[in-house]
Design an enzyme around this catalytic site. Structure first.
Site, short mmCIF file in Angstrom:
data_model
loop_
_atom_site.label_atom_id
_atom_site.label_comp_id
_atom_site.label_asym_id
_atom_site.label_seq_id
_atom_site.Cartn_x
_atom_site.Cartn_y
_atom_site.Cartn_z
N LYS B 93 -33.00 -93.19 55.57
CA LYS B 93 -33.12 -92.54 56.88
C LYS B 93 -32.71 -91.08 56.83
O LYS B 93 -33.25 -90.24 57.54
CB LYS B 93 -32.24 -93.28 57.90
CG LYS B 93 -32.73 -94.71 58.21
CD LYS B 93 -33.89 -94.72 59.18
CE LYS B 93 -34.39 -96.13 59.42
NZ LYS B 93 -35.68 -96.15 60.11
N GLU B 115 -31.68 -92.32 68.77
CA GLU B 115 -31.52 -93.72 69.11
C GLU B 115 -31.10 -94.43 67.83
O GLU B 115 -31.39 -93.97 66.73
CB GLU B 115 -32.86 -94.31 69.58
CG GLU B 115 -33.81 -94.78 68.46
CD GLU B 115 -34.38 -93.64 67.60
OE1 GLU B 115 -34.25 -92.47 67.99
OE2 GLU B 115 -34.95 -93.94 66.53
N SER B 386 -34.76 -99.59 50.36
CA SER B 386 -34.57 -98.50 51.32
C SER B 386 -33.13 -98.25 51.71
O SER B 386 -32.78 -97.19 52.21
CB SER B 386 -35.40 -98.77 52.58
OG SER B 386 -35.11 -100.06 53.07
C1 LIG Z 1 -32.28 -99.63 55.19
C2 LIG Z 1 -33.43 -99.63 56.14
N1 LIG Z 1 -34.64 -99.95 55.67
C3 LIG Z 1 -35.71 -99.99 56.47
C4 LIG Z 1 -35.60 -99.74 57.83
C5 LIG Z 1 -36.83 -99.86 58.66
O1 LIG Z 1 -37.31 -98.64 59.13
P1 LIG Z 1 -38.59 -97.97 58.48
O2 LIG Z 1 -39.69 -98.95 58.52
O3 LIG Z 1 -38.82 -96.79 59.35
O4 LIG Z 1 -38.28 -97.59 57.09
C6 LIG Z 1 -34.35 -99.38 58.37
C7 LIG Z 1 -34.18 -99.08 59.79
O5 LIG Z 1 -33.08 -98.93 60.29
C8 LIG Z 1 -33.23 -99.35 57.49
O6 LIG Z 1 -32.01 -99.03 57.94
#
Ligand SMILES: Cc1ncc(COP(=O)(O)O)c(C=O)c1O
Ligand SMILES: Cc1ncc(COP(=O)(O)O)c(C=O)c1O
Lengths: 249, 418, 418, 249
Positions: B93, B115, B386
């Protein structure tokens, strides 16, 4: 100090606190002499509304109020009042229904115009929303704000039908605002580009404000104040509160 | 070229999705933001500062790690993990938070709002605001506020104000609505730092741009480590930012196949108000909400439904417009993973590789675990880890070590009582 | 040259400190470990694997980050933070864990044991063991086990067995003793993965070697960013591993001054059994315990004292022999920071830079905050942010946001009760 | 089946459960006919001891047992028994005291030898510990293990005085072990390099084991078993348990 000059558009959320009550509220408004009634079709994500109206949206949905219910409410009201009735909602309600189909049904129900705050006039190529309004004879009430730049004001002035809805200051519905010099300047600026009547809204909550607003605008919009009035006391008291407040004008 | 199509800064449409469905009040704000983005993402000095802070603040490049044990165990494709969990604040993020905040600062904004659901995006926002000396207000649904109190605590320590949103379902959607209202009240001095590739134009393109560093790094890293491009990219999809980050740079390489994984929650069932999942690609309908046109989980009336997932970050009823477009043109395949599969994958990756994926990322793992055995040893899967999984203590521990964890918490409560 | 003196693989003495004071049973084991270390740290294939995993697993290099806001606020020296908190598992500990585990694996060891206090070293050990497919047993004092339950949970998820040590004071020292006993029981198949630059030879040189990557990176990074070497290096000192890591490569550059910061705890007071601090350099005496000669907090009879610190990682009565030597020859200045200063520094760094230092590392911050205003703008301080501070939730939150945190925990307990 | 051949060294922790009791325990041991008594000076970090003895160390320290107390205990005992009495402790106790001063005081108190498991014979250059033992006429009891390589066995054989302490298997005090073929082989191997008497210790817990151990070793060491015996029942029962157990030999 009854002032026959002042035109008011008052707002309600269909289904708050029930469809039957919404109908009574609308009739009370009409009886008090308002010029327009804005009937909000409740939406799950009412981003341009403040807490009061947002809560009313949620309440109405929790009670199961459907879009169909709103059309029926419109139909019933149209049979009993003659002032223009408008639907206010968010674009997804129209979009999911099919914008054209929605406009057709709204028109059939006797709706006079639509207020959809989250579809900018230039958003969709050859804006289907404006086209559908035109096709079905609905007035698409466009909204502007103090930071709307001149070129957009001009464009809106060319497209608007019925009247143009001027947000009275930064912010969302339900916050108190006075009619300040800034607002005066704002409407003056708008009139340079827009010849339609101007409605001033968002946050009017006292009768003094209504009178002041009426000096600069053609139509004064009263939104969350209505819900607050209704919420004070029992059902019958609520209706009377609304009547009393609106009759000042 | 697809990369150009998805970086459509002109209109922000991708096929029929995207756009800028905002109240007129916000139109000039969004236009100014788009203009600033267009200006700065081609500005050398801006890019140099971004690159510098990507490296020194976020800790980029993040590693691409070969999951040898998992590969051996599954006996198929070679599996690589892009470890965004090693970013400062623990998830990808911060890539777009930093980028947006740098733009906002150049635009003269003094105040940043955001948010947050689980708190990861809020935390990253609070961190970059502390770093850049900007006021920070984070909206959080009251339910999330309660259940993610540690993240509230961290954000507050970083100097942010965390606003509990008591409207609506008191979750992420309500926080988004509250942030949008704040932006409507404070259109000029405040930047709304939106946390994924959703929202009105220019957010999807802007966040895609700032996240695309992920795939760019993967390109160089996989060439160095494996001498070829990946055959498959896999990412979880909440809004879509980590997926876009991984996919973007590879979009024009047709040999690279892509899979997005949504939250299957407790099952692909739903009623007219609530889904037991958050699989927009499975049962979402085109709609317009929160400023953009995309797929939303909604009923026949267009009312947005509540969703459910073990991972807060995927627990959202909308999805980024670029994602939907990429599905529609067949470029990205979408699937979903159930909560229990996710926990099992979380455990397997932890035990096999010594890495805790965030529960969101563990959705991608589920799919990798299913795919790998079907593929040959020559093939390569890269998945986006992620975020790091230790943020999920209060969700995972009660499920996997309930009694011990309860005893521990009881003890802490007793200590605090004194 | 100092660097050579501190890498004394022959005897493991640094001046009069160090050595290999172990029961005869362990002598051949320590000798074999030393021989393996000597062999592998000059072995290209080993070094290549280490470098590869440093990069792809740990996430090295970690960033060197310029603390602009802190620098401006303090109005003196330019402050840089070496962010070891971005290492996989959240602290510098994994640097020597990975190195040792790679050696142990080459030595044919099947089983790894480790001691841990706060759990950081145990966590890093468990992670590398998962990665390298080795059995892992972590000893933890029963008191630490209770108060660091989340880390117990994480270690278990990584497949490690966490042994609660109920002997003695049930803290780190008892865990070390238990691990030593395990090694005595299982001398051949088991590697004791010791977590700092303490213990018998070859642990101090070996861990120094694996940690020295930190300073090596800093050298290159500061030259790139500032065009000169730092004037001061500052690090907290528990056993001394993160300090040795930062200092080592600069030892022969006399222009680079160095400061070590110990835990001042609640004050530099003590009685014959217990210290309110862990400042060995202040009131420790030469002694021999846990396998090495160094300074220990001990009474006149030679009984080791208990210590106290808000940071578990510094809460230890011994200190690495190289540290003592460096103090004795005047190369490193030692000071200490009190618990309340540490919490204030923790907060200041978080608010100013958006980075949470581990409570251990916040000890270094205290000293940086004191030093910087006394220095000129031309001077550079680099401090080692040896770990990230979110691991300290259960220590910091009760102190800084007691009521909210208690309410949150109570709610969690209620949920778990159901 | 009393066997006058078997030499036993029995162990106690000074100050466990009290200094007065330690004295009684020692006297009971001497009365039961053991050949050596190993008096452990309690240490805060007894790494080579198992849980039983470690707990006794801690208990003794919690009661405030000092090194000085241990010297006094030695002095008092030496006045009443004639068998060799040894101090066992960890190196830090000697080091902090000053190794030379410690040895001087120990010798003056009548101590016969020292067992210090954590100072390998070759650790300190010109090992001051061994020198001090020599200077003050103490026997430094060196310890070996089954994995001690031949060159170290040889070196130990050259330096050892009194006897050599063979750890009977991998591990720490207090775990049950039988005298296995491996132990037999181990001691045979040791005897190739070391001519001094061999004590076999760590983990002997039954009278059968003592008899078996005595077949291969010259001295049998009984450690944590003593504490376990003492802990079973009241004080007087404890002393009697110890006596009874040791009198088998
Ligand atoms: C670690 C992590 N992965 C994935 C997401 C999902 O969001 P996005 O699809 O925008 O990557 C989030 C959302 O808070 C997250 O914290
Ligand atoms: C983050 C962190 N810093 C510092 C230390 C202190 O150890 P050392 O002095 O060996 O670096 C620890 C020990 O656990 C730690 O976890």
């Amino acid at each position: 100090m009854k002032n026959q000059q002042i035109k008011i558009m008052s707002h309600l959320v269909a289904g708050y606190p029930s469809l039957a009550e919404s109908e009574k509220i609308a009739l009370a408004m009409a009886g008090a002499g308002v010029s327009y009634i804005e009937i909000q079709i409740p939406f799950s994500d009412p981003v341009a509304d403040g807490p009061t109206i947002a809560a009313a949206n949620r309440h109405a949905l929790d009670r199961g109020t459907s879009v169909n219910d709103c059309f029926e409410l419109m139909t019933r009201l149209k049979e009993r009042v003659s002032i223009p009735l408008l639907f206010m909602s968010y674009y997804n309600i129209l979009f999911r229904h099919g914008v054209d189909a929605f406009c057709a049904r709204a028109a059939a129900a006797g709706c006079w115009g639509l207020i959809v705050p989250d579809i900018p006039f230039d958003e969709e190529p050859g804006n289907g929303y404006l086209a559908a309004c035109a096709k079905w004879g609905l007035n698409p009430i466009l909204v502007i704000s103090p930071i709307t730049p001149p070129d957009r004001l001009r464009a809106i002035g060319e497209m608007a039908k019925g009247f143009v809805y001027c947000v009275s200051g930064f912010g969302i519905t339900g916050q108190e605002r006075n009619v300040s010099d800034e607002t005066r300047d704002y409407l003056a600026r708008v009139r340079q580009h827009i010849s339609q009547p101007l409605a001033l809204g968002f946050g009017i909550s006292s009768q003094d404000q209504i009178v002041a607003a009426a000096e600069v605008a053609d139509i004064v919009v009263i939104g969350s104040k209505i819900i607050n009035l209704y919420n004070q006391g029992s059902e019958t008291e609520g209706l009377k509160n609304i009547s009393d407040f609106l009759q000042i004008s | 070229m697809l990369t150009e199509k998805l970086m459509n800064v002109e209109t922000g449409y991708f096929g029929e999705f995207g756009g800028r469905y905002v109240p007129e009040m916000l139109v000039p704000i969004m236009d100014a933001l788009r203009d600033a983005f267009v200006r700065y993402y081609q500005d050398e000095e801006f890019l140099a500062e971004l690159a510098h802070l990507n490296e020194t603040y976020i800790g980029r490049p993040t590693p691409l790690y070969f999951c040898q044990n998992l590969t051996t165990r599954l006996g198929g494709a070679r599996i690589y993990l892009k470890n965004e969990g090693l970013c400062h604040t623990g998830a990808h993020k911060i890539n777009h938070c930093l980028g947006q905040a740098l733009i906002a600062k150049r635009m003269g904004k003094k105040r940043v709002i955001a948010e947050t659901g689980a708190g990861q995006h809020g935390l990253a926002t609070a961190a970059v605001c502390a770093k850049l000396g900007m006021e920070c207000v984070v909206y959080m649904g009251a339910k999330d506020y309660e259940r993610q109190r540690p993240n509230v605590f961290w954000m507050e320590r970083l100097g942010a104000t965390v606003m509990e949103v008591k409207e609506g379902g008191q979750i992420l959607r309500d926080a988004i609505n509250a942030a949008l209202r704040d932006q409507l009240t404070n259109p000029t001095d405040t930047h709304y730092l939106l946390g994924t590739v959703c929202g009105p134009h220019p957010y999807p393109v802007m966040n895609t741009y700032f996240q695309s560093v992920v795939g760019r790094e993967v390109k160089a890293q996989i060439m160095k480590q494996a001498g070829k491009y990946p055959d498959y990219l896999v990412a979880c999809v909440g809004g879509g930012s980590n997926a876009m980050g991984l996919f973007y740079e590879f979009l024009d390489d047709e040999s690279v196949k892509m899979v997005g994984v949504e939250a299957g929650g407790e099952g692909i069932e739903e009623d007219s108000r609530k889904c037991r999942h958050a699989a927009r690609m499975q049962s979402g309908y085109p709609g317009v909400s929160e400023g953009f046109k995309s797929l939303f989980l909604q009923n026949d009336d267009g009312q947005i439904k509540d969703t459910s997932s073990v991972s807060a970050g995927l627990d959202y009823s909308g999805v980024g417009p670029q994602m939907v477009y990429l599905r529609d043109i067949g470029r990205v395949r979408f699937t979903y993973a159930f909560d229990d599969e996710v926990l099992a994958a979380y455990d397997l990756v932890a035990r096999s590789e010594g890495v805790f994926p965030a529960l969101e990322s563990a959705h991608a793992c589920v799919e990798v675990i299913k795919m790998a055995p079907q593929l040959s040893r020559d093939e390569i899967i890269v998945f986006n880890c992620s975020g790091r999984g230790d943020k999920d203590l209060f969700i995972v521990a009660p499920r996997l070590a309930k009694d011990n964890f309860a005893a521990f918490l009881r003890k802490k409560v007793d200590e605090l009582g004194r």
